[in-house]
Design a protein around this motif. Structure first.
Motif, mmCIF file in Angstrom:
data_model
loop_
_atom_site.group_PDB
_atom_site.id
_atom_site.type_symbol
_atom_site.label_atom_id
_atom_site.label_comp_id
_atom_site.label_asym_id
_atom_site.label_seq_id
_atom_site.Cartn_x
_atom_site.Cartn_y
_atom_site.Cartn_z
ATOM 1 N N ARG A 12 112.194 42.077 -5.325
ATOM 2 C CA ARG A 12 111.173 42.964 -4.766
ATOM 3 C C ARG A 12 111.776 44.251 -4.223
ATOM 4 O O ARG A 12 112.978 44.328 -3.915
ATOM 5 C CB ARG A 12 110.378 42.271 -3.647
ATOM 6 C CG ARG A 12 111.202 41.888 -2.398
ATOM 7 C CD ARG A 12 111.085 42.871 -1.268
ATOM 8 N NE ARG A 12 112.033 42.605 -0.198
ATOM 9 C CZ ARG A 12 113.244 43.126 -0.132
ATOM 10 N NH1 ARG A 12 113.709 43.907 -1.083
ATOM 11 N NH2 ARG A 12 114.035 42.857 0.903
ATOM 12 N N ASN A 14 110.564 46.719 -1.038
ATOM 13 C CA ASN A 14 109.580 46.927 0.016
ATOM 14 C C ASN A 14 109.320 48.432 0.100
ATOM 15 O O ASN A 14 110.251 49.204 0.337
ATOM 16 C CB ASN A 14 110.128 46.387 1.343
ATOM 17 C CG ASN A 14 109.060 46.326 2.413
ATOM 18 O OD1 ASN A 14 107.859 46.279 2.114
ATOM 19 N ND2 ASN A 14 109.472 46.327 3.665
ATOM 20 N N GLU A 18 109.767 48.079 7.247
ATOM 21 C CA GLU A 18 111.078 47.410 7.267
ATOM 22 C C GLU A 18 111.390 46.879 8.665
ATOM 23 O O GLU A 18 111.174 47.570 9.663
ATOM 24 C CB GLU A 18 112.130 48.428 6.837
ATOM 25 C CG GLU A 18 113.134 47.884 5.879
ATOM 26 C CD GLU A 18 112.540 47.483 4.541
ATOM 27 O OE1 GLU A 18 112.226 46.278 4.374
ATOM 28 O OE2 GLU A 18 112.397 48.355 3.683
ATOM 29 N N ASP A 21 108.516 42.337 9.589
ATOM 30 C CA ASP A 21 107.941 41.002 9.300
ATOM 31 C C ASP A 21 108.204 40.007 10.435
ATOM 32 O O ASP A 21 107.298 39.306 10.885
ATOM 33 C CB ASP A 21 108.392 40.449 7.934
ATOM 34 C CG ASP A 21 109.891 40.298 7.742
ATOM 35 O OD1 ASP A 21 110.679 40.784 8.593
ATOM 36 O OD2 ASP A 21 110.300 39.679 6.731
ATOM 37 N N TYR A 22 109.437 39.994 10.958
ATOM 38 C CA TYR A 22 109.745 39.032 12.026
ATOM 39 C C TYR A 22 109.269 39.524 13.396
ATOM 40 O O TYR A 22 109.502 38.870 14.410
ATOM 41 C CB TYR A 22 111.245 38.679 12.037
ATOM 42 C CG TYR A 22 112.174 39.866 12.161
ATOM 43 C CD1 TYR A 22 112.434 40.440 13.388
ATOM 44 C CD2 TYR A 22 112.790 40.399 11.036
ATOM 45 C CE1 TYR A 22 113.286 41.522 13.506
ATOM 46 C CE2 TYR A 22 113.640 41.490 11.130
ATOM 47 C CZ TYR A 22 113.883 42.044 12.376
ATOM 48 O OH TYR A 22 114.733 43.123 12.497
ATOM 49 N N GLY A 158 110.156 36.366 5.935
ATOM 50 C CA GLY A 158 109.013 35.980 5.099
ATOM 51 C C GLY A 158 108.515 37.054 4.148
ATOM 52 O O GLY A 158 107.739 36.772 3.236
ATOM 53 N N LEU A 159 108.980 38.298 4.351
ATOM 54 C CA LEU A 159 108.577 39.383 3.452
ATOM 55 C C LEU A 159 108.938 39.070 1.997
ATOM 56 O O LEU A 159 108.103 39.203 1.087
ATOM 57 C CB LEU A 159 109.283 40.676 3.904
ATOM 58 C CG LEU A 159 109.489 41.792 2.885
ATOM 59 C CD1 LEU A 159 108.157 42.406 2.500
ATOM 60 C CD2 LEU A 159 110.410 42.863 3.453
ATOM 61 N N ASP A 160 110.170 38.666 1.775
ATOM 62 C CA ASP A 160 110.685 38.547 0.408
ATOM 63 C C ASP A 160 110.001 37.422 -0.367
ATOM 64 O O ASP A 160 109.637 37.574 -1.530
ATOM 65 C CB ASP A 160 112.205 38.296 0.437
ATOM 66 C CG ASP A 160 112.919 39.273 1.357
ATOM 67 O OD1 ASP A 160 112.382 40.372 1.575
ATOM 68 O OD2 ASP A 160 113.998 38.918 1.870
ATOM 69 N N GLY A 318 116.844 44.908 4.109
ATOM 70 C CA GLY A 318 117.459 44.712 5.417
ATOM 71 C C GLY A 318 118.402 45.827 5.848
ATOM 72 O O GLY A 318 118.604 46.051 7.031
HETATM 73 C C1 GLA Z 1 115.375 41.299 4.559
HETATM 74 C C2 GLA Z 1 114.685 40.046 5.079
HETATM 75 C C3 GLA Z 1 113.194 40.299 5.275
HETATM 76 C C4 GLA Z 1 112.942 41.555 6.102
HETATM 77 C C5 GLA Z 1 113.778 42.725 5.563
HETATM 78 C C6 GLA Z 1 113.686 43.944 6.434
HETATM 79 O O1 GLA Z 1 114.936 41.592 3.275
HETATM 80 O O2 GLA Z 1 114.853 38.984 4.175
HETATM 81 O O3 GLA Z 1 112.602 39.156 5.875
HETATM 82 O O4 GLA Z 1 113.175 41.328 7.463
HETATM 83 O O5 GLA Z 1 115.148 42.382 5.436
HETATM 84 O O6 GLA Z 1 112.409 44.471 6.375
#
Ligand code: GLA
Length: 370
Positions: A12, A14, A18, A21-22, A158-160, A318
């Motif tokens: 993916r 994004n 950024e 999600d957490y 959980g985004l990914d 990330g």
């Molecule tokens: C990584 C994590 C995601 C999210 C991004 C930053 O991809 O796996 O859960 O926190 O970083 O947006």
């Protein structure tokens, strides 16, 4: 004939949102055409073998050996899914051969690990005859998150996994981690003569390394200091009340980034491409200066793409390495890529890798046989 299922799951990008999600915030990913393919076959007995076309090592063990503390490295993302499926009450056959192969660049911030987890989860599901409907996709997001956080030891948000399971071709996915809602956001930029490109810096980032977890803890500390359940409930006034300057910067990023996601969705809806681009670039500045997760290679890719005609550019994922994205007129793609290559060579950086990023399909079952 051995019963076998084959499944694919994408990496993916994004678009914006950024490190939200957490923090119970909002994100806007698309699926990439690059993906992981998992071939899962039944075998007699209670042994599990895990192999990858990209790795020399072969792992063999049993289901009890797939859990936390029992596996590490890339195998943890596969074994961890088998463990998490079992924990969540799915029927995991005791004897399995799992073989994976993929085209998502590793360590490039494009979620090769989530695509690996999701391909394996969808493969096991298909092998055991379960249908991959919408509610099953949502359950698998949680299964794969458990594998990543509890077995692989990457405290991600959980985004990914959501991107790999819930996106639609030609569309971004608006994810709201506070209420769990999702919305499909059509991308009209191709028809408007624009293209999204990925610049993989080649600087590898690992989310199991400490920096990602440190940012997460800082966000939790900021929410705690404000007496809020998460930074999603913070606003600019709340951010100003934070006494600690570092926590103030981190929280300022999260609050402004959530707002930018909603602004990008509105700008996409209006077809205001320059606004979309400016919001991307503002997101990068915030990640660089306030959240401090960029690096010189990402900054150079962004600055060079902008100078060579991109409407907007930013790091994605990330951070601490990985990839940048740029939105630009289709007829500027070659010029931007050449400019980035030259800038990297002049800076003494390793040559970057360029990928196209058409919004692609979510995970799917390819075939079940035997
Ligand atoms: C990584 C994590 C995601 C999210 C991004 C930053 O991809 O796996 O859960 O926190 O970083 O947006």
């Amino acid at each position: 004939m051995t019963r076998t299922a084959v499944a694919r799951a994408p990496g993916r990008v994004n678009l914006v949102g950024e490190h939200t999600d957490y923090n119970d915030g909002v994100c806007l990913p698309i699926a990439l055409p690059q993906d992981t393919v998992a071939r899962v076959s039944l075998r007699a007995g209670d042994r599990i073998s895990i192999t990858s076309a990209q790795q020399a090592s072969v792992w063999t063990g049993d289901l009890a050996g797939c859990g936390p503390g029992r596996v590490d490295g890339w195998v943890a993302y596969v074994a961890g899914v088998l463990w998490a499926l079992d924990q969540e009450g799915y029927d995991v056959p005791p004897g399995l051969d799992v073989h994976v192969t993929g085209t998502v660049p590793l360590g490039a911030g494009l979620s090769s690990s989530a695509s690996l987890e999701v391909a394996v989860a969808v493969g096991v599901l298909a092998l055991t005859g379960r249908r991959l409907d919408e509610s099953e996709r949502r359950r698998l997001v949680q299964v794969c998150r458990r594998a990543e956080t509890e077995v692989a030891g990457a405290p991600t948000g959980g985004l990914d996994q959501s991107a790999a399971l819930l996106t639609e071709p030609g569309c971004a996915l608006l994810l709201d981690f506070q209420d769990g809602s999702t919305a499909t956001v059509p991308l009209g930029w191709t028809a408007a003569g624009l293209e999204l490109v990925v610049i993989d810096t080649g600087v590898s980032h690992a989310l199991t390394a400490g920096d990602y977890g440190a940012r997460r803890r800082e966000c939790e500390d900021a929410a705690l200091a404000l007496g809020l359940p998460s930074l999603r409930d913070a606003d600019e006034d709340a951010v100003r009340r934070l006494a600690d300057a570092t926590l103030r910067r981190r929280a300022a990023h999260v609050v402004s980034e959530n707002a930018r996601v909603l602004s990008v969705v509105a700008a996409l809806d209006r077809g205001s491409w320059t606004d979309v681009g400016e919001l991307f670039t503002a997101s990068h500045a915030s990640l660089r200066d306030a959240f401090e997760v960029s690096c010189p290679e990402l900054d150079l890719a962004v600055d060079t793409a902008l100078a060579a005609g991109a409407l907007g550019a930013r790091m994605t994922g990330g951070g601490f390495g990985g990839s940048a994205i740029a939105l630009l007129p289709a007829d500027r793609v070659d010029a931007v890529r050449r400019a980035v290559d030259t800038a990297y060579a002049d800076a003494g950086f390793r040559a970057p890798r360029h990928l196209d990023a058409p919004a692609s399909a979510a995970a799917r079952v390819v075939e079940v046989s035997g």
